[in-house]
Write a protein that holds these residues in place. Sequence first.
Motif, mmCIF file in Angstrom:
data_model
loop_
_atom_site.group_PDB
_atom_site.id
_atom_site.type_symbol
_atom_site.label_atom_id
_atom_site.label_comp_id
_atom_site.label_asym_id
_atom_site.label_seq_id
_atom_site.Cartn_x
_atom_site.Cartn_y
_atom_site.Cartn_z
ATOM 1 N N ALA A 1 0.832 -1.208 0.000
ATOM 2 C CA ALA A 1 0.000 0.000 0.000
ATOM 3 C C ALA A 1 0.867 1.259 0.000
ATOM 4 O O ALA A 1 0.560 2.221 -0.714
ATOM 5 C CB ALA A 1 -0.938 0.005 1.203
ATOM 6 N N ILE A 2 1.927 1.261 0.762
ATOM 7 C CA ILE A 2 2.821 2.431 0.798
ATOM 8 C C ILE A 2 3.321 2.730 -0.610
ATOM 9 O O ILE A 2 3.240 3.873 -1.083
ATOM 10 C CB ILE A 2 4.007 2.196 1.767
ATOM 11 N N ARG A 3 3.811 1.702 -1.290
ATOM 12 C CA ARG A 3 4.345 1.900 -2.646
ATOM 13 C C ARG A 3 3.251 2.346 -3.615
ATOM 14 O O ARG A 3 3.455 3.249 -4.427
ATOM 15 C CB ARG A 3 5.023 0.618 -3.132
ATOM 16 N N ARG A 4 2.065 1.732 -3.525
ATOM 17 C CA ARG A 4 0.969 2.076 -4.446
ATOM 18 C C ARG A 4 0.468 3.497 -4.239
ATOM 19 O O ARG A 4 0.207 4.217 -5.212
ATOM 20 C CB ARG A 4 -0.202 1.105 -4.273
ATOM 21 N N ILE A 5 0.308 3.892 -2.990
ATOM 22 C CA ILE A 5 -0.202 5.249 -2.707
ATOM 23 C C ILE A 5 0.745 6.292 -3.275
ATOM 24 O O ILE A 5 0.330 7.242 -3.942
ATOM 25 C CB ILE A 5 -0.427 5.450 -1.190
ATOM 26 N N ILE A 6 2.032 6.111 -3.035
ATOM 27 C CA ILE A 6 3.017 7.080 -3.518
ATOM 28 C C ILE A 6 3.081 7.066 -5.042
ATOM 29 O O ILE A 6 3.114 8.123 -5.684
ATOM 30 C CB ILE A 6 4.401 6.813 -2.889
ATOM 31 N N ALA A 7 3.046 5.886 -5.655
ATOM 32 C CA ALA A 7 3.156 5.784 -7.110
ATOM 33 C C ALA A 7 1.888 6.225 -7.827
ATOM 34 O O ALA A 7 1.950 6.944 -8.829
ATOM 35 C CB ALA A 7 3.507 4.343 -7.505
ATOM 36 N N GLU A 8 0.726 5.803 -7.338
ATOM 37 C CA GLU A 8 -0.537 6.057 -8.040
ATOM 38 C C GLU A 8 -1.183 7.390 -7.693
ATOM 39 O O GLU A 8 -1.981 7.903 -8.475
ATOM 40 C CB GLU A 8 -1.524 4.918 -7.753
ATOM 41 N N GLN A 9 -0.902 7.926 -6.505
ATOM 42 C CA GLN A 9 -1.489 9.196 -6.059
ATOM 43 C C GLN A 9 -3.005 9.217 -6.257
ATOM 44 O O GLN A 9 -3.545 10.075 -6.974
ATOM 45 C CB GLN A 9 -0.829 10.376 -6.775
ATOM 46 N N PRO A 10 -3.735 8.264 -5.624
ATOM 47 C CA PRO A 10 -5.192 8.271 -5.767
ATOM 48 C C PRO A 10 -5.772 9.552 -5.168
ATOM 49 O O PRO A 10 -5.105 10.248 -4.398
ATOM 50 C CB PRO A 10 -5.629 7.038 -4.970
ATOM 51 N N ASP A 11 -7.024 9.845 -5.500
ATOM 52 C CA ASP A 11 -7.673 11.038 -4.977
ATOM 53 C C ASP A 11 -7.948 10.915 -3.482
ATOM 54 O O ASP A 11 -8.121 11.924 -2.800
ATOM 55 C CB ASP A 11 -8.986 11.298 -5.723
ATOM 56 N N MET A 12 -7.985 9.665 -2.990
ATOM 57 C CA MET A 12 -8.246 9.435 -1.567
ATOM 58 C C MET A 12 -7.875 8.005 -1.205
ATOM 59 O O MET A 12 -7.948 7.109 -2.036
ATOM 60 C CB MET A 12 -9.725 9.669 -1.265
ATOM 61 N N VAL A 13 -7.485 7.808 0.056
ATOM 62 C CA VAL A 13 -7.173 6.480 0.580
ATOM 63 C C VAL A 13 -8.109 6.193 1.744
ATOM 64 O O VAL A 13 -8.288 7.028 2.637
ATOM 65 C CB VAL A 13 -5.701 6.385 1.055
ATOM 66 N N VAL A 14 -8.731 4.997 1.721
ATOM 67 C CA VAL A 14 -9.511 4.495 2.854
ATOM 68 C C VAL A 14 -8.645 3.403 3.456
ATOM 69 O O VAL A 14 -8.365 2.392 2.812
ATOM 70 C CB VAL A 14 -10.886 3.947 2.406
ATOM 71 N N LEU A 15 -8.199 3.602 4.685
ATOM 72 C CA LEU A 15 -7.119 2.814 5.270
ATOM 73 C C LEU A 15 -7.529 2.119 6.564
ATOM 74 O O LEU A 15 -7.969 2.770 7.507
ATOM 75 C CB LEU A 15 -5.943 3.767 5.541
ATOM 76 N N ASP A 16 -7.367 0.795 6.596
ATOM 77 C CA ASP A 16 -7.579 0.022 7.819
ATOM 78 C C ASP A 16 -6.325 0.145 8.681
ATOM 79 O O ASP A 16 -5.234 0.391 8.170
ATOM 80 C CB ASP A 16 -7.848 -1.446 7.460
#
Length: 185
Positions: free
Chosen positions: A43-58
């Motif tokens: 998730a860390i790698r994907r969030i930084i690479a993809e830059q989604p508009d928002m993250v819903v995080l458990d």
Amino acid sequence: MSQEEKLPKILIVEDDERLARLTQEYLIRNGLEVGVEPDGNRAIRRIIAEQPDMVVLDVMLPGADGLTVCREVRPHYHQPILMLTARTEDMDQVLGLEMGADDYVAKPVQPRVLLARIRALLRRTDKAPEDEVAQRIEFDDLVIDNGGRSVTLNGELVDFTSAEYDLLWLLASNAGRILSREDIF
């Protein structure tokens, strides 16, 4: 598809496969583009690479836990993070918000409530015009740099959560104006 028609991209970071799938399906039916990641380290790698508009995080995840994910991505990711977790103790919520989450929602949550929270956070980030990104506001020894999303006071960096920064930027960029509750939210 034009920029105006682009669906907001949400990344759900959740290891409960059934819950992630149900949440993903509900959000897609309500006009969002949704990806799922079950592992904290990925998730860390994907969030930084993809830059989604928002993250819903458990919070409870294999690999890096949600608090670690939040802390690790914050310097590189400036969009909203909503923590959705079964951990409901006050200290857990405070820690999540201090690590950089913009909202904290306890499971179980009604799908309509989750969707409303997501839309509210997306509205808040959509309000800033594109040309605001590189602006800088100075009040004596206080410097707010929206390009780097940083605040310095007397030359020293001041730490803010993403939500605190957004509120400070909104208020500073509207200095001298009275803002309604609707303007703020």
